[in-house]
Scaffold this motif. Sequence first.
Motif: not given
Length: 338
Positions: A235-243
Amino acid sequence: MYTKSRGYVKEYQCYMDVDPEDLNLTEEEESRILEDVLFSEFMPPPGRTIFFHETRCHSPLSQYILNLTARQACAIESAALNNPNFQVYVLFASSTYLPDDDHKDPLLDAIRSYKNVQFRQLNIWRYAKDTPIEDWFKKGDLLKSNFLTEHTSDLLRLLTLYRFGGIYLDLDVVVLKSLEYVPLNYVGAHDNLTLGNAVISLEPRGVGHDIAKLLLIDYQKNYNGKEYVSNGPSLITRVIRNYCKATTKELLDDPKRCQGFKVFNPTAFFPLEWPQWRHFIKPEFLNDTLARTKDSYLIHLWNKASFQTLFKVGSNNVYGKYAELHCPKTYAAAGEYF
């Protein structure tokens, strides 16, 4: 789980939505039950608090007595010792009581000697209220998880940072340096692909609060109760990459790539990946591991793999050396094994 308004919705009594006044406590018991963090007279200072969570589930009817392992106590002490100007809050996800005067706990006494350590409990139903995940939580999907404790932990760290900002740490770390002057809004990478969720820092407003909201939205959108890590590092990886609109490697290669948010390289928080957890404990890896962690802010001990491997206090290993320096009271109170 039993509640006044919901009745029995599972065969176990876990994370119950019960107020202390409904438990018919004696005056002595009321004096020992931990305060609810949302109703406490002394609230966590926004952005100036380090948070730990203990998410094992206990029924309020069990009157669970606060109990920490030596390694958990070490994590808390090392944070308090190295960050004297921050408050350190240890939040229990189930109803929890301090021991009575007849039951002394040397580890607890060691931790409570630090004036910047606070113990509180929370009611997850209230904790989710007035947050982006309130309606989803009421559906009860989380309570059907195959990894209830772990997935609750994944959610609670996001809720805490959404409410207060600050720094969340797992209970299987040893803090080696002060985090007081590290600007908020960061995580650490495991490698060139994956970001960790054992260390998350977010400011209580602005970019940090925006990211906390995105994390909660993603948690419910992509929740998977059958996979261990899908609601955590993934989840952290997904959100930070997208942000940040960048890959993990791009964020590592250019620390300024994501305005207002930083991804630290693995050395900062995850100098050894989980298959190497024995290097913290085995004496033959002492010099190599000291060299690999000399620039780290903390070490992460991979409790899921390491918790059953105790060692004698005084052993010539990295974990013992760092414990002696950064959680000296806990290490002295641990007994024969740590």
